[in-house]
Design a protein around this motif. Structure first.
Motif, PDB file in Angstrom:
ATOM      1  N   ASP A  36      75.724  41.739  53.661  1.00 13.34           N
ATOM      2  CA  ASP A  36      75.734  43.209  53.819  1.00 13.34           C
ATOM      3  C   ASP A  36      76.199  43.723  52.437  1.00 13.34           C
ATOM      4  OD1 ASP A  36      74.649  43.312  56.455  1.00 13.34           O
ATOM      5  OD2 ASP A  36      76.420  42.514  57.080  1.00 13.34           O
ATOM      6  N   LEU A  37      75.580  44.772  52.112  1.00 16.19           N
ATOM      7  CA  LEU A  37      76.104  45.628  50.999  1.00 16.19           C
ATOM      8  C   LEU A  37      77.146  46.620  51.297  1.00 16.19           C
ATOM      9  CD1 LEU A  37      75.871  46.106  47.750  1.00 16.19           C
ATOM     10  CD2 LEU A  37      73.912  47.551  48.245  1.00 16.19           C
ATOM     11  N   PHE A  38      76.632  47.262  52.439  1.00 14.45           N
ATOM     12  CA  PHE A  38      77.472  48.466  52.919  1.00 14.45           C
ATOM     13  C   PHE A  38      78.136  47.879  54.411  1.00 14.45           C
ATOM     14  CE2 PHE A  38      74.265  50.276  50.286  1.00 14.45           C
ATOM     15  CZ  PHE A  38      75.219  50.791  49.194  1.00 14.45           C
ATOM     16  N   ALA A  39      79.173  48.745  54.997  1.00 18.04           N
ATOM     17  CA  ALA A  39      80.004  48.511  56.111  1.00 18.04           C
ATOM     18  C   ALA A  39      79.135  48.149  57.083  1.00 18.04           C
ATOM     19  CB  ALA A  39      80.813  49.502  56.236  1.00 18.04           C
ATOM     20  N   LEU A  82      82.490  47.707  49.078  1.00 13.12           N
ATOM     21  CA  LEU A  82      83.884  48.398  49.604  1.00 13.12           C
ATOM     22  C   LEU A  82      84.885  47.099  49.271  1.00 13.12           C
ATOM     23  CD1 LEU A  82      83.415  49.497  53.415  1.00 13.12           C
ATOM     24  CD2 LEU A  82      83.389  50.728  51.179  1.00 13.12           C
ATOM     25  N   LEU A  83      84.389  45.967  48.996  1.00 12.79           N
ATOM     26  CA  LEU A  83      85.369  45.016  48.506  1.00 12.79           C
ATOM     27  C   LEU A  83      85.547  45.232  46.718  1.00 12.79           C
ATOM     28  CD1 LEU A  83      84.757  41.562  50.567  1.00 12.79           C
ATOM     29  CD2 LEU A  83      86.647  43.303  50.601  1.00 12.79           C
ATOM     30  N   ALA A  84      84.568  45.735  46.406  1.00  8.95           N
ATOM     31  CA  ALA A  84      84.592  45.950  44.797  1.00  8.95           C
ATOM     32  C   ALA A  84      85.185  47.435  44.635  1.00  8.95           C
ATOM     33  CB  ALA A  84      83.054  46.140  44.288  1.00  8.95           C
ATOM     34  N   SER A  87      75.736  60.132  47.006  1.00  9.59           N
ATOM     35  CA  SER A  87      76.664  60.829  47.570  1.00  9.59           C
ATOM     36  C   SER A  87      78.094  59.892  47.410  1.00  9.59           C
ATOM     37  CB  SER A  87      76.415  60.849  49.278  1.00  9.59           C
ATOM     38  OG  SER A  87      76.226  59.526  49.693  1.00  9.59           O
ATOM     39  N   ARG A  88      78.224  58.706  47.156  1.00  7.21           N
ATOM     40  CA  ARG A  88      79.320  57.959  46.907  1.00  7.21           C
ATOM     41  C   ARG A  88      79.827  57.800  48.370  1.00  7.21           C
ATOM     42  NH1 ARG A  88      79.173  54.503  42.704  1.00  7.21           N
ATOM     43  NH2 ARG A  88      78.085  55.666  41.147  1.00  7.21           N
ATOM     44  N   LEU A 144      82.872  56.265  54.969  1.00  8.08           N
ATOM     45  CA  LEU A 144      83.959  55.578  54.035  1.00  8.08           C
ATOM     46  C   LEU A 144      83.342  55.638  52.674  1.00  8.08           C
ATOM     47  CD1 LEU A 144      83.515  52.309  55.949  1.00  8.08           C
ATOM     48  CD2 LEU A 144      85.496  53.969  56.056  1.00  8.08           C
ATOM     49  N   PRO A 145      84.522  56.027  51.614  1.00  9.88           N
ATOM     50  CA  PRO A 145      84.132  56.426  50.182  1.00  9.88           C
ATOM     51  C   PRO A 145      83.642  55.002  49.619  1.00  9.88           C
ATOM     52  CG  PRO A 145      86.386  56.506  50.593  1.00  9.88           C
ATOM     53  CD  PRO A 145      85.818  56.255  51.856  1.00  9.88           C
ATOM     54  N   VAL A 146      82.470  54.991  48.814  1.00  7.39           N
ATOM     55  CA  VAL A 146      82.116  53.721  47.986  1.00  7.39           C
ATOM     56  C   VAL A 146      82.771  53.952  46.651  1.00  7.39           C
ATOM     57  CG1 VAL A 146      80.462  52.474  47.302  1.00  7.39           C
ATOM     58  CG2 VAL A 146      80.499  53.343  49.446  1.00  7.39           C
ATOM     59  N   GLU A 147      83.707  53.665  45.971  1.00  8.76           N
ATOM     60  CA  GLU A 147      84.267  53.543  45.181  1.00  8.76           C
ATOM     61  C   GLU A 147      84.161  52.387  43.788  1.00  8.76           C
ATOM     62  OE1 GLU A 147      87.882  56.532  46.268  1.00  8.76           O
ATOM     63  OE2 GLU A 147      88.130  54.216  46.500  1.00  8.76           O
ATOM     64  N   CYS A 148      82.686  52.225  43.407  1.00  8.13           N
ATOM     65  CA  CYS A 148      82.613  51.032  42.514  1.00  8.13           C
ATOM     66  C   CYS A 148      81.314  51.623  41.538  1.00  8.13           C
ATOM     67  CB  CYS A 148      82.773  49.583  43.239  1.00  8.13           C
ATOM     68  SG  CYS A 148      80.912  49.823  44.190  1.00  8.13           S
ATOM     69  N   SER A 149      81.189  50.759  40.353  1.00 12.68           N
ATOM     70  CA  SER A 149      79.955  50.787  39.673  1.00 12.68           C
ATOM     71  C   SER A 149      78.974  49.887  40.123  1.00 12.68           C
ATOM     72  CB  SER A 149      80.548  50.690  38.300  1.00 12.68           C
ATOM     73  OG  SER A 149      81.199  51.669  37.653  1.00 12.68           O
ATOM     74  N   PHE A 150      77.667  50.134  40.224  1.00  8.45           N
ATOM     75  CA  PHE A 150      76.468  49.314  40.559  1.00  8.45           C
ATOM     76  C   PHE A 150      75.822  48.802  39.562  1.00  8.45           C
ATOM     77  CE2 PHE A 150      77.446  51.366  44.462  1.00  8.45           C
ATOM     78  CZ  PHE A 150      77.492  50.592  45.405  1.00  8.45           C
TER      79      PHE A 150
END
Length: 687
Positions: free
Chosen positions: A384-387, A407-409, A436-437, A458-464
């Motif tokens: 899974d990429l997202f929660a 989220l782990l990143a 939207s991040r 949940l905020p997603v705070e990483c670069s893809f």
């Protein structure tokens, strides 16, 4: 250890500490709150903050008791509080000492090895009911639910004196289950009759379960790491209660002081920690770069571009031949130095999508690079990429939010691999998150025992990072005949998703202009001598040097100088004007300005500068314009596909030629802004 001879002195020491630390005054204020309410409570709960070192200096026996036998230490403070309430008449409603529920909150633990508990080391002691310090990353958490903080029991025999009053008070103890506090088999000490609970005076508190893993476990999610030694890891459960609820976030790294416990769930025994205090764990980056990089920086101070050019040229020479994929490598380095501290809320992340025919080498390069930051995660298409939401495994039946790669990143990089290996619905969700991040999880109330449905953002705070194989295009796609000059055929990927990535990079070294011989030589040499450095640069500038360099550069605080800010805004407005038509509107995404600023700041960091100058902005503009050209075709401000690296960087004269070329690009940019910038009105036909 027998406490009977020392109880009086321990109580005296506890009272002296409370008086000196200000805890007594806080206790009096808390009592006043209870007394003013005029309500009858079964349990009066008090938080007492203690500094173990200060108490140990005052009384070593009491300090040792708090650290190693906290339940006995609680009884000492409970007695002191009871005497204080009775002596000062603080709570009129209080009847027995058992109604006082004292919770000792530790400020810290001594920095000694015996107080650290690590689950990746064996054996570890989980049987002693004392305080330990653990450190880890949150991978899952439940929603906040209720638990029984305290309860009053009465004897069921009406003639028994204990059929009334507050003789039987049970409060939650660290590591205890709900059944240890309330159940139906308690007996009266006086007449042995069953006890029954007075439900009107049950005290409820908040409870949250959090799954935590050791930070070293993230190495297993990187796919490649410089240290290939074997290791094991497992998660453990942290119980957060009352004021600690919602103090931890998914993906965050924390130091937890708590008491170990083992929970019996069916036939399995699970290790857990009853949290006493929780603190954010911040890692300090390196205080300097390696001597080799420091020397290179000193030798290139006469040019604003030479240092980053050489660094890019020699970067990852262990993986790809020296001097190849320079534009991609520069974007990788810019994205790496824009990673941030895990708890920072001001991350300016750089996402990029690579379009290439050389997927093997690009994949290898990106996989190598993602390991240079602590939070680099290699996402697998099968996970899974997202929660996601699942049912809690501890038998509570509540909803548990499971972390995922993104989220782990947190604060780092999430490498997606081949974009086309992901399903359509996942790509649509990815586009939404890139814009939207944030990612949203929906928790149906009926399924998880709640009265109402919940929706948590949940905020997603990483670069893809991701790449697309140009040669994998199915022939069912109809080629476009009327395309703009420089525009690539990106029909495989939805246009909105391509725009959601900040930068698009066309990477195709294996062409008529870039022969395959260097790649073949590099691969064969690596196969014959895998441990041998393939070049002098790889021997002189190791992976550890770059890891240290990136760790230092990303923590630099940079500021835009006024000239750089004007140049960014000038290019943005001019480019927006020339790339707008009446039918389709502007072709610049809403994040364009943010990406330009982020690229400029990243190049300043990469150059080890604390000020963003115009030369940094120029590199950002050339990279961004190259990306726009690949997406939408050329504009009036025409740049070549290899604008940032027009020459092979084989000697000093090549660096000088590159500087001259970039200065011409700078003059061209100024002319472009002067012609199409905000101070000029251009007619539609001229556009």
């Amino acid at each position: 250890m027998s406490l009977l001879p020392q109880v009086a002195s321990l109580r005296e020491a506890a009272l002296v500490y409370l008086d000196r630390s200000g805890g007594l005054q806080k206790f009096v204020e808390d009592c006043k709150g209870y007394d003013d309410s005029k309500q009858s409570y079964a349990v009066y709960r008090f938080l007492i903050y203690v500094n173990p070192c200060d108490i140990a200096e005052l009384d070593s026996t009491l300090g040792n008791l708090i650290l190693h036998e906290p339940m006995k230490a609680v009884q000492i403070f409970q007695s002191v509080c009871a005497v204080a309430i009775k002596t000062l008449s603080l709570i009129e409603q209080l009847q027995t000492e058992t109604q006082i529920h004292v919770v000792l909150k530790l400020t810290h633990l001594p920095t000694l090895p015996s107080y650290y508990l690590s689950l990746h080391e064996f054996p570890f002691d989980y049987t002693s009911q004392r305080f330990y310090l653990l450190e880890g990353i949150v991978v899952a958490m439940t929603v906040v639910t209720k638990y029984t903080q305290g309860a009053r029991f009465l004897c069921s025999e009406e003639s028994c004196p204990f059929s009334e009053g507050f003789q039987y008070i049970r409060v939650h103890a660290p590591g205890a289950t709900e059944s240890a506090t309330v159940r139906h088999d308690f007996l009266c000490d006086l007449c042995a009759s069953p006890l029954k609970e007075d439900m009107k005076l049950r005290v409820l508190g908040d409870k949250q379960l959090v799954e935590v893993i050791d930070a070293k476990a993230l190495h297993g999610l990187q796919g490649f790491h410089f240290n290939n030694s074997n290791f094991r890891f497992q998660s453990f459960t942290v119980f957060l209660r009352d004021e600690l609820s919602n103090t931890m976030k998914i993906g965050g790294r924390y130091k937890i002081i708590g008491i170990p416990a083992c929970l019996q769930n069916c036939s399995q025994t699970a290790f857990s920690i009853e949290a006493n205090s929780v603190q954010h764990c911040t890692q300090e980056g390196p205080c300097s770069v390696s001597d080799n990089i420091k020397q290179l920086h000193l030798l290139t101070l006469n040019s604003p571009w030479s240092f980053t050019a050489i660094i890019t040229n020699i970067y990852a020479s262990q993986v790809v031949p020296l001097g190849t994929y320079n534009t991609l490598k520069l974007c990788i380095l810019l994205s790496l130095v824009q990673t941030c501290d895990e708890e920072s809320e001001n991350g300016k992340f750089l996402d990029f999508l690579v379009v290439t025919s050389d997927t093997l080498l690009v994949n290898r390069l990106l996989n190598y690079s993602v390991c240079l930051v602590p939070r680099g995660i290699r996402h697998l298409a099968s996970s899974d990429l997202f929660a996601t939401v699942t049912k809690d495994e501890h038998g509570t039946g509540t909803a548990s939010i499971q972390a995922c790669s993104s989220l782990l990143a947190k604060g780092g990089i999430c490498f997606l691999g081949d974009l086309l290996s992901h399903k359509k619905d996942k790509l649509e969700l990815l586009q939404s998150v890139l814009e939207s991040r944030n990612t949203t999880v929906y928790i149906p109330g009926k399924k998880y025992g709640e009265d109402v449905d919940q929706q948590i953002s949940l905020p997603v705070e990483c670069s893809f990072w991701s790449f697309v194989d140009m040669d994998s295009s199915p022939r069912r796609y109809t080629p476009k005949h009327n395309t703009f000059i420089g525009k690539m055929d990106l029909s495989l990927v939805p246009a909105n998703l391509v725009d959601a990535f900040g930068i698009l990079i066309h990477c195709n070294e294996s062409s008529s202009l870039h022969p395959l011989i260097p790649f073949i030589h590099h691969s064969l040499s690596k196969s014959i001598n895998p441990e041998e450095p393939l070049s002098e640069a790889a021997q002189q500038f190791t992976s550890q040097d770059f890891e240290k360099y990136i760790g230092f550069a990303k923590n630099l605080h940079v500021e835009l100088c006024p000239e750089a800010e004007r140049l960014i805004h000038g290019y943005y407005l001019a480019s927006r004007r020339v790339r707008t038509d009446s039918m389709h509107g502007t072709k610049l995404s809403t994040s364009a300005l943010r990406n330009l600023v982020s690229l400029s700041e990243a190049h300043a960091k990469l150059s080890l500068r604390k000020k963003v100058i115009e030369e940094d902005v120029l590199i950002a503009v050339l990279l961004y314009e190259t990306s726009l050209t690949a997406k939408h075709g050329t504009s009036v401000f025409c740049v070549s596909p290899n604008a940032v690296f027009p020459f092979d960087l084989c000697d000093e004269s090549c660096l000088q030629r590159r500087d001259v070329y970039l200065m011409k690009c700078y003059q061209q940019l100024l002319k472009f802004i002067a012609t199409y910038g905000p101070g000029n009105i251009v007619s539609a036909s001229e556009e």
